[in-house]
Design a protein around this motif. Structure first.
Motif, PDB file in Angstrom:
ATOM      1  N   ARG A 239       0.850  -1.192   0.000  1.00 16.61           N
ATOM      2  CA  ARG A 239       0.000   0.000   0.000  1.00 16.61           C
ATOM      3  C   ARG A 239       0.886   1.242   0.000  1.00 16.61           C
ATOM      4  O   ARG A 239       1.897   1.294   0.713  1.00 16.61           O
ATOM      5  CB  ARG A 239      -0.900  -0.009   1.247  1.00 16.61           C
ATOM      6  CG  ARG A 239      -2.015   1.031   1.225  1.00 16.61           C
ATOM      7  CD  ARG A 239      -3.098   0.644   0.264  1.00 16.61           C
ATOM      8  NE  ARG A 239      -4.162   1.621   0.222  1.00 16.61           N
ATOM      9  CZ  ARG A 239      -5.234   1.571   1.015  1.00 16.61           C
ATOM     10  NH1 ARG A 239      -5.360   0.602   1.901  1.00 16.61           N
ATOM     11  NH2 ARG A 239      -6.188   2.469   0.905  1.00 16.61           N
ATOM     12  N   ILE A 240       0.508   2.248  -0.792  1.00 16.31           N
ATOM     13  CA  ILE A 240       1.202   3.526  -0.840  1.00 16.31           C
ATOM     14  C   ILE A 240       0.247   4.591  -0.341  1.00 16.31           C
ATOM     15  O   ILE A 240      -0.900   4.681  -0.799  1.00 16.31           O
ATOM     16  CB  ILE A 240       1.694   3.848  -2.267  1.00 16.31           C
ATOM     17  CG1 ILE A 240       2.691   2.781  -2.729  1.00 16.31           C
ATOM     18  CG2 ILE A 240       2.350   5.216  -2.312  1.00 16.31           C
ATOM     19  CD1 ILE A 240       3.195   2.991  -4.136  1.00 16.31           C
ATOM     20  N   LYS A 241       0.725   5.367   0.581  1.00 10.40           N
ATOM     21  CA  LYS A 241      -0.126   6.392   1.187  1.00 10.40           C
ATOM     22  C   LYS A 241      -0.549   7.431   0.145  1.00 10.40           C
ATOM     23  O   LYS A 241       0.258   7.931  -0.617  1.00 10.40           O
ATOM     24  CB  LYS A 241       0.636   7.083   2.324  1.00 10.40           C
ATOM     25  CG  LYS A 241      -0.212   8.046   3.132  1.00 10.40           C
ATOM     26  CD  LYS A 241       0.582   8.638   4.286  1.00 10.40           C
ATOM     27  CE  LYS A 241      -0.271   9.587   5.110  1.00 10.40           C
ATOM     28  NZ  LYS A 241       0.496  10.166   6.242  1.00 10.40           N
ATOM     29  N   GLY A 242      -1.859   7.730   0.142  1.00  7.46           N
ATOM     30  CA  GLY A 242      -2.401   8.691  -0.806  1.00  7.46           C
ATOM     31  C   GLY A 242      -2.942   8.078  -2.075  1.00  7.46           C
ATOM     32  O   GLY A 242      -3.479   8.802  -2.923  1.00  7.46           O
ATOM     33  N   TYR A 243      -2.833   6.750  -2.246  1.00  7.83           N
ATOM     34  CA  TYR A 243      -3.318   6.061  -3.443  1.00  7.83           C
ATOM     35  C   TYR A 243      -4.318   4.985  -3.021  1.00  7.83           C
ATOM     36  O   TYR A 243      -4.068   4.236  -2.071  1.00  7.83           O
ATOM     37  CB  TYR A 243      -2.163   5.428  -4.227  1.00  7.83           C
ATOM     38  CG  TYR A 243      -1.200   6.429  -4.804  1.00  7.83           C
ATOM     39  CD1 TYR A 243      -1.385   6.945  -6.083  1.00  7.83           C
ATOM     40  CD2 TYR A 243      -0.106   6.874  -4.063  1.00  7.83           C
ATOM     41  CE1 TYR A 243      -0.491   7.864  -6.614  1.00  7.83           C
ATOM     42  CE2 TYR A 243       0.777   7.795  -4.577  1.00  7.83           C
ATOM     43  CZ  TYR A 243       0.581   8.293  -5.855  1.00  7.83           C
ATOM     44  OH  TYR A 243       1.462   9.211  -6.372  1.00  7.83           O
ATOM     45  N   LYS A 244      -5.419   4.918  -3.743  1.00  8.48           N
ATOM     46  CA  LYS A 244      -6.426   3.915  -3.452  1.00  8.48           C
ATOM     47  C   LYS A 244      -6.017   2.564  -4.041  1.00  8.48           C
ATOM     48  O   LYS A 244      -5.264   2.492  -5.001  1.00  8.48           O
ATOM     49  CB  LYS A 244      -7.782   4.340  -4.021  1.00  8.48           C
ATOM     50  CG  LYS A 244      -8.347   5.591  -3.379  1.00  8.48           C
ATOM     51  CD  LYS A 244      -9.701   5.925  -3.966  1.00  8.48           C
ATOM     52  CE  LYS A 244     -10.281   7.182  -3.313  1.00  8.48           C
ATOM     53  NZ  LYS A 244     -11.614   7.537  -3.868  1.00  8.48           N
ATOM     54  N   PHE A 245      -6.547   1.518  -3.432  1.00 16.60           N
ATOM     55  CA  PHE A 245      -6.308   0.133  -3.837  1.00 16.60           C
ATOM     56  C   PHE A 245      -4.846  -0.270  -3.594  1.00 16.60           C
ATOM     57  O   PHE A 245      -3.970   0.564  -3.359  1.00 16.60           O
ATOM     58  CB  PHE A 245      -6.690  -0.106  -5.304  1.00 16.60           C
ATOM     59  CG  PHE A 245      -8.095   0.303  -5.637  1.00 16.60           C
ATOM     60  CD1 PHE A 245      -9.168  -0.429  -5.168  1.00 16.60           C
ATOM     61  CD2 PHE A 245      -8.338   1.434  -6.406  1.00 16.60           C
ATOM     62  CE1 PHE A 245     -10.464  -0.047  -5.470  1.00 16.60           C
ATOM     63  CE2 PHE A 245      -9.625   1.818  -6.713  1.00 16.60           C
ATOM     64  CZ  PHE A 245     -10.692   1.083  -6.238  1.00 16.60           C
ATOM     65  N   TYR A 246      -4.619  -1.565  -3.651  1.00 18.94           N
ATOM     66  CA  TYR A 246      -3.299  -2.127  -3.396  1.00 18.94           C
ATOM     67  C   TYR A 246      -2.490  -2.173  -4.685  1.00 18.94           C
ATOM     68  O   TYR A 246      -3.037  -2.329  -5.787  1.00 18.94           O
ATOM     69  CB  TYR A 246      -3.410  -3.540  -2.822  1.00 18.94           C
ATOM     70  CG  TYR A 246      -3.991  -3.606  -1.434  1.00 18.94           C
ATOM     71  CD1 TYR A 246      -3.237  -3.258  -0.323  1.00 18.94           C
ATOM     72  CD2 TYR A 246      -5.302  -4.026  -1.231  1.00 18.94           C
ATOM     73  CE1 TYR A 246      -3.766  -3.317   0.945  1.00 18.94           C
ATOM     74  CE2 TYR A 246      -5.843  -4.095   0.037  1.00 18.94           C
ATOM     75  CZ  TYR A 246      -5.071  -3.735   1.118  1.00 18.94           C
ATOM     76  OH  TYR A 246      -5.602  -3.787   2.378  1.00 18.94           O
ATOM     77  N   PHE A 247      -1.178  -2.095  -4.535  1.00 17.50           N
ATOM     78  CA  PHE A 247      -0.252  -2.377  -5.622  1.00 17.50           C
ATOM     79  C   PHE A 247       0.181  -3.837  -5.491  1.00 17.50           C
ATOM     80  O   PHE A 247       0.564  -4.281  -4.405  1.00 17.50           O
ATOM     81  CB  PHE A 247       0.959  -1.446  -5.551  1.00 17.50           C
ATOM     82  CG  PHE A 247       0.648  -0.031  -5.944  1.00 17.50           C
ATOM     83  CD1 PHE A 247       0.921   0.415  -7.221  1.00 17.50           C
ATOM     84  CD2 PHE A 247       0.076   0.846  -5.036  1.00 17.50           C
ATOM     85  CE1 PHE A 247       0.645   1.726  -7.593  1.00 17.50           C
ATOM     86  CE2 PHE A 247      -0.209   2.147  -5.392  1.00 17.50           C
ATOM     87  CZ  PHE A 247       0.062   2.595  -6.676  1.00 17.50           C
TER      88      PHE A 247
END
Length: 271
Positions: A239-247
């Motif tokens: 997960r990256i803060k500020g981005y929706k959904f998982y990478f």
């Protein structure tokens, strides 16, 4: 009663071992004294010198072994520190799936064209399905022919049916395209940990080729792993803060430095 017998037996065995050890020590001392008495003084001095030399050699040998072990531990510690704090950029993960995403883009494009054509056909070609009209005859309504709540009047030529069918087809086609774009922008192709362990660059997959996807550079404190790479079945989510959904990281990819990945990008952080 049984516990008392067990204790008595252990005490007897211990006393026998102590006695046997004392006897062996006394025999060794007696043998040494007899050998010293039987050998002449010159021979005895030579024996003492040889014994001292052997003792010094053994001490030097043990000291050398300890120094080698210390140097090995120091080297391992330095390598661990250098791997934990890299002096240059390190590629933690890489996986190229250009061929798969090209096929996915062709599939999504074909589905969008098909559903768009079907919606256009529904909007322009659907006609009135009412009964035959004649003089003095009422129009016979057309129903679905089903029982219960599924029995209702159906006239595909009305505006509600034409608009509803066309919008439904367009929604399905755009949904397929949106799913393909989202999956492409959330599939990771490369992760680079920059010097100093402060910044991380995440690159996504692209049907145009490697290195042409979406690139994100964020601090390491804003990246968190939500499953261990050995526990995830097929994809490792981060997960990256500020981005929706998982990478998603495909497990078929290459983890170049797995311990460093687990300690940095794969570590769990609560945002």
């Amino acid at each position: 009663m049984g516990l008392g017998r067990l204790l008595c037996g252990r005490l007897l065995c211990y006393s026998r071992q102590v006695r046997f050890g004392n006897i062996q020590q006394k025999v060794r001392v007696f043998q040494n004294t007899t050998v010293a008495a039987q050998t002449p003084p010159s021979m005895y001095s030579k024996v003492n010198r040889v014994t001292c030399a052997a003792g010094l050699c053994s001490k030097f040998f043990i000291h050398g072994i300890r120094q080698d072990a210390f140097h090995r531990q120091l080297t391992a510690h330095r390598s661990l520190c250098s791997s934990a704090h890299p002096s240059s950029d390190v590629t933690l993960f890489q996986h190229d799936r250009t061929r798969f995403f090209r096929l996915l883009s062709f599939f999504c494009g074909g589905q969008f064209v098909f559903w768009t054509y079907l919606g256009h056909f529904a909007f322009t070609q659907l006609k009135q399905t009412g009964g035959a009209r004649g003089k003095g005859k009422a129009e016979a309504p057309t129903t679905t022919g089903l029982a219960g709540i599924w029995s209702f009047e159906m006239n595909l030529g009305t505006n509600s049916w034409r608009y509803g069918f066309a919008l439904g087809c367009l929604t399905i086609g755009m949904g397929i395209v949106g799913f393909g774009v989202l999956f492409c922008r959330r599939s990771v192709s490369r992760i680079v940990l920059h010097r100093g362990r402060r910044m991380v660059t995440v690159s996504t997959q692209s049907p145009l080729g490697p290195g042409r996807g979406w690139t994100i550079s964020v601090p390491l404190s804003q990246v968190a792993g939500y499953a261990h790479r050995n526990e995830a079945p097929s994809f490792v989510p981060i997960r990256i803060k500020g981005y929706k959904f998982y990478f998603l990281l495909d497990k078929e990819g290459t983890f170049n430095n797995a311990p460093l990945f687990d300690a940095t990008v794969g570590a769990y952080r609560q945002f």
